[in-house]
Design a protein around this motif. Structure first.
Motif, mmCIF file in Angstrom:
data_model
loop_
_atom_site.group_PDB
_atom_site.id
_atom_site.type_symbol
_atom_site.label_atom_id
_atom_site.label_comp_id
_atom_site.label_asym_id
_atom_site.label_seq_id
_atom_site.Cartn_x
_atom_site.Cartn_y
_atom_site.Cartn_z
ATOM 1 N N ALA A 9 77.105 45.446 35.885
ATOM 2 C CA ALA A 9 75.654 45.293 35.723
ATOM 3 C C ALA A 9 75.154 46.166 34.575
ATOM 4 C CB ALA A 9 74.953 45.679 37.017
ATOM 5 N N ILE A 10 74.165 45.665 33.873
ATOM 6 C CA ILE A 10 73.558 46.426 32.779
ATOM 7 C C ILE A 10 72.491 47.337 33.375
ATOM 8 C CG2 ILE A 10 72.217 46.288 30.640
ATOM 9 C CD1 ILE A 10 73.472 43.526 30.205
ATOM 10 N N PRO A 11 72.599 48.647 33.183
ATOM 11 C CA PRO A 11 71.573 49.549 33.719
ATOM 12 C C PRO A 11 70.191 49.216 33.152
ATOM 13 C CG PRO A 11 73.501 50.773 32.983
ATOM 14 C CD PRO A 11 73.681 49.364 32.508
ATOM 15 N N LYS A 12 69.172 49.425 33.961
ATOM 16 C CA LYS A 12 67.809 49.074 33.543
ATOM 17 C C LYS A 12 67.310 49.976 32.426
ATOM 18 C CE LYS A 12 66.455 47.139 37.986
ATOM 19 N NZ LYS A 12 65.603 47.244 39.162
ATOM 20 N N HIS A 13 67.744 51.237 32.432
ATOM 21 C CA HIS A 13 67.262 52.183 31.422
ATOM 22 C C HIS A 13 68.461 52.859 30.761
ATOM 23 C CE1 HIS A 13 63.097 51.745 32.650
ATOM 24 N NE2 HIS A 13 63.522 51.807 33.904
ATOM 25 N N LEU A 14 68.905 52.277 29.653
ATOM 26 C CA LEU A 14 70.060 52.827 28.944
ATOM 27 C C LEU A 14 69.769 54.200 28.344
ATOM 28 C CD1 LEU A 14 71.246 49.604 27.085
ATOM 29 C CD2 LEU A 14 72.264 50.642 29.096
ATOM 30 N N GLU A 15 68.488 54.505 28.174
ATOM 31 C CA GLU A 15 68.115 55.761 27.524
ATOM 32 C C GLU A 15 68.109 56.950 28.495
ATOM 33 O OE1 GLU A 15 64.349 54.049 29.237
ATOM 34 O OE2 GLU A 15 66.157 53.279 28.304
ATOM 35 N N ILE A 16 68.236 56.685 29.798
ATOM 36 C CA ILE A 16 68.180 57.775 30.790
ATOM 37 C C ILE A 16 69.597 58.150 31.204
ATOM 38 C CG2 ILE A 16 67.383 58.462 33.075
ATOM 39 C CD1 ILE A 16 65.067 56.512 32.745
ATOM 40 N N PRO A 17 70.034 59.372 30.963
ATOM 41 C CA PRO A 17 71.383 59.786 31.359
ATOM 42 C C PRO A 17 71.461 60.036 32.865
ATOM 43 C CG PRO A 17 70.216 61.638 30.433
ATOM 44 C CD PRO A 17 69.301 60.443 30.295
ATOM 45 N N THR A 18 72.675 60.166 33.344
ATOM 46 C CA THR A 18 72.898 60.562 34.729
ATOM 47 C C THR A 18 72.869 62.082 34.786
ATOM 48 O OG1 THR A 18 74.308 58.642 35.026
ATOM 49 C CG2 THR A 18 74.458 60.364 36.695
ATOM 50 N N GLN A 20 73.239 65.534 37.356
ATOM 51 C CA GLN A 20 73.652 66.116 38.634
ATOM 52 C C GLN A 20 73.255 67.585 38.646
ATOM 53 O OE1 GLN A 20 77.857 65.355 38.926
ATOM 54 N NE2 GLN A 20 77.543 63.284 39.683
ATOM 55 N N VAL A 21 72.481 67.946 39.679
ATOM 56 C CA VAL A 21 72.016 69.326 39.831
ATOM 57 C C VAL A 21 72.262 69.740 41.271
ATOM 58 C CG1 VAL A 21 70.088 70.928 39.539
ATOM 59 C CG2 VAL A 21 70.172 68.838 38.165
ATOM 60 N N PRO A 22 73.336 70.491 41.560
ATOM 61 C CA PRO A 22 73.529 70.948 42.942
ATOM 62 C C PRO A 22 72.379 71.863 43.340
ATOM 63 C CG PRO A 22 75.501 71.285 41.625
ATOM 64 C CD PRO A 22 74.412 70.888 40.678
ATOM 65 N N PRO A 23 71.884 71.816 44.535
ATOM 66 C CA PRO A 23 72.331 71.014 45.677
ATOM 67 C C PRO A 23 71.652 69.658 45.783
ATOM 68 C CG PRO A 23 70.669 72.552 46.412
ATOM 69 C CD PRO A 23 70.833 72.777 44.928
ATOM 70 N N LEU A 24 70.903 69.221 44.748
ATOM 71 C CA LEU A 24 70.245 67.926 44.790
ATOM 72 C C LEU A 24 71.274 66.812 44.624
ATOM 73 C CD1 LEU A 24 67.191 68.717 42.464
ATOM 74 C CD2 LEU A 24 67.301 68.862 44.965
ATOM 75 N N ALA A 25 70.879 65.618 45.034
ATOM 76 C CA ALA A 25 71.782 64.475 44.928
ATOM 77 C C ALA A 25 71.922 64.002 43.486
ATOM 78 C CB ALA A 25 71.293 63.323 45.811
ATOM 79 N N GLY A 26 71.001 64.366 42.617
ATOM 80 C CA GLY A 26 71.035 63.932 41.237
ATOM 81 C C GLY A 26 70.304 62.616 41.062
ATOM 82 N N PHE A 27 70.206 62.160 39.829
ATOM 83 C CA PHE A 27 69.554 60.877 39.589
ATOM 84 C C PHE A 27 70.178 60.225 38.364
ATOM 85 C CE2 PHE A 27 67.028 64.258 37.739
ATOM 86 C CZ PHE A 27 66.807 63.832 36.437
ATOM 87 N N GLY A 28 69.835 58.982 38.169
ATOM 88 C CA GLY A 28 70.468 58.169 37.148
ATOM 89 C C GLY A 28 71.487 57.255 37.804
ATOM 90 N N ASP A 29 72.210 56.512 37.007
ATOM 91 C CA ASP A 29 73.212 55.570 37.523
ATOM 92 C C ASP A 29 74.582 56.226 37.476
ATOM 93 O OD1 ASP A 29 74.804 53.482 38.248
ATOM 94 O OD2 ASP A 29 74.143 52.111 36.683
ATOM 95 N N PRO A 30 75.090 56.727 38.609
ATOM 96 C CA PRO A 30 76.366 57.459 38.581
ATOM 97 C C PRO A 30 77.568 56.571 38.261
ATOM 98 C CG PRO A 30 75.647 57.142 40.837
ATOM 99 C CD PRO A 30 74.537 56.653 39.957
ATOM 100 N N GLY A 31 77.435 55.270 38.416
ATOM 101 C CA GLY A 31 78.559 54.387 38.150
ATOM 102 C C GLY A 31 78.398 53.617 36.860
ATOM 103 N N ALA A 32 77.626 54.141 35.922
ATOM 104 C CA ALA A 32 77.325 53.394 34.693
ATOM 105 C C ALA A 32 78.594 53.124 33.906
ATOM 106 C CB ALA A 32 76.332 54.180 33.857
ATOM 107 N N ARG A 33 78.959 51.862 33.789
ATOM 108 C CA ARG A 33 80.127 51.455 33.010
ATOM 109 C C ARG A 33 79.720 50.401 31.984
ATOM 110 N NH1 ARG A 33 85.084 52.884 34.615
ATOM 111 N NH2 ARG A 33 85.322 53.937 36.572
ATOM 112 N N TYR A 34 78.554 50.583 31.420
ATOM 113 C CA TYR A 34 78.045 49.627 30.450
ATOM 114 C C TYR A 34 78.540 50.009 29.063
ATOM 115 C CZ TYR A 34 74.820 47.662 27.082
ATOM 116 O OH TYR A 34 74.295 47.027 26.003
ATOM 117 N N PRO A 35 78.928 49.089 28.177
ATOM 118 C CA PRO A 35 79.261 47.703 28.512
ATOM 119 C C PRO A 35 80.655 47.632 29.120
ATOM 120 C CG PRO A 35 79.572 48.084 26.175
ATOM 121 C CD PRO A 35 79.057 49.373 26.746
ATOM 122 N N GLY A 36 80.886 46.693 29.993
ATOM 123 C CA GLY A 36 82.196 46.602 30.615
ATOM 124 C C GLY A 36 82.395 45.327 31.381
ATOM 125 N N GLY A 37 83.645 45.056 31.690
ATOM 126 C CA GLY A 37 83.983 43.881 32.459
ATOM 127 C C GLY A 37 85.492 43.698 32.508
#
Length: 195
Positions: A9-18, A20-37
């Motif tokens: 899947a193409i992430p909705k916002h390519l400009e936003i990085p993933t 991670q900030v412990p102890p928070l869950a973090g934000f962004g697309d952790p599985g971003a594999r764009y472009p791919g297939g």
């Protein structure tokens, strides 16, 4: 012939990085594999000959498979920033940034992989009805799975450079481009020859 295709899947916002900030869950697309297939094709041909004579049912046959596995992999085209804690996040002091890049240019990198492999098998099988209550099944099967090769010359594996012990081999090893992923194993094994 069987063909399987899959596009990530193409992430909705390519400009936003993933992030991670412990102890928070973090934000962004952790599985971003764009472009791919991935695009897998398998050509299979098999033929079986059966012969019934008296108390025996003989079967013999073969199977040939040609596997073509292509993939586009851009793991971390969108970078992953990891912060040690909330204060470092507030100061914009990332512990690390993970991104796949071409070391020559610093640009995001994409792997275009084209694996190829042959598989084939031969078998002979006999069901011998000795009596009304006893049937003996025996046979022989030879099957080989050839080592994968890569059409773009980017297949990599660990290459041992020398040493007398495994620790020495591992200490002197390097990852390098190889023509085949592993040595082909062509020894004969006996096993039930069911199709």
């Amino acid at each position: 012939m069987m063909r399987i295709n899959g596009l990530f899947a193409i992430p909705k916002h390519l400009e936003i990085p993933t992030i991670q900030v412990p102890p928070l869950a973090g934000f962004g697309d952790p599985g971003a594999r764009y472009p791919g297939g991935f695009f897998q094709t398998e050509f299979t041909y098999k033929d079986i000959f059966s012969w019934i004579r008296s108390a025996n049912v003989w079967k013999m046959g073969f199977e040939v498979r040609r596997n073509r596995t292509n993939s586009i992999n851009s793991d971390r085209f969108i970078p992953l920033y990891t912060f040690a804690n909330l204060l470092d996040f507030a100061d914009d002091e990332a512990l690390q940034m993970t991104r796949k890049v071409d070391p020559r240019t610093g640009d995001p990198a994409t792997n275009n992989i084209g694996l190829r492999a042959w598989e084939w098998a031969l078998f002979f099988n006999d069901d011998w009805k000795v009596t009304r209550n006893l049937t003996i099944n025996y046979g022989l099967r030879y099957e080989t799975f050839d080592t994968p090769t890569e059409i773009n010359n980017i297949l990599r594996n660990i290459v041992y450079q020398g040493g007398n012990t495994f620790s020495d081999l591992l200490a002197n090893a390097k990852v390098d481009i190889v023509p085949k992923f592993f040595p082909a194993h062509k020894k004969l094994h006996y096993c039930p020859a069911n199709e």
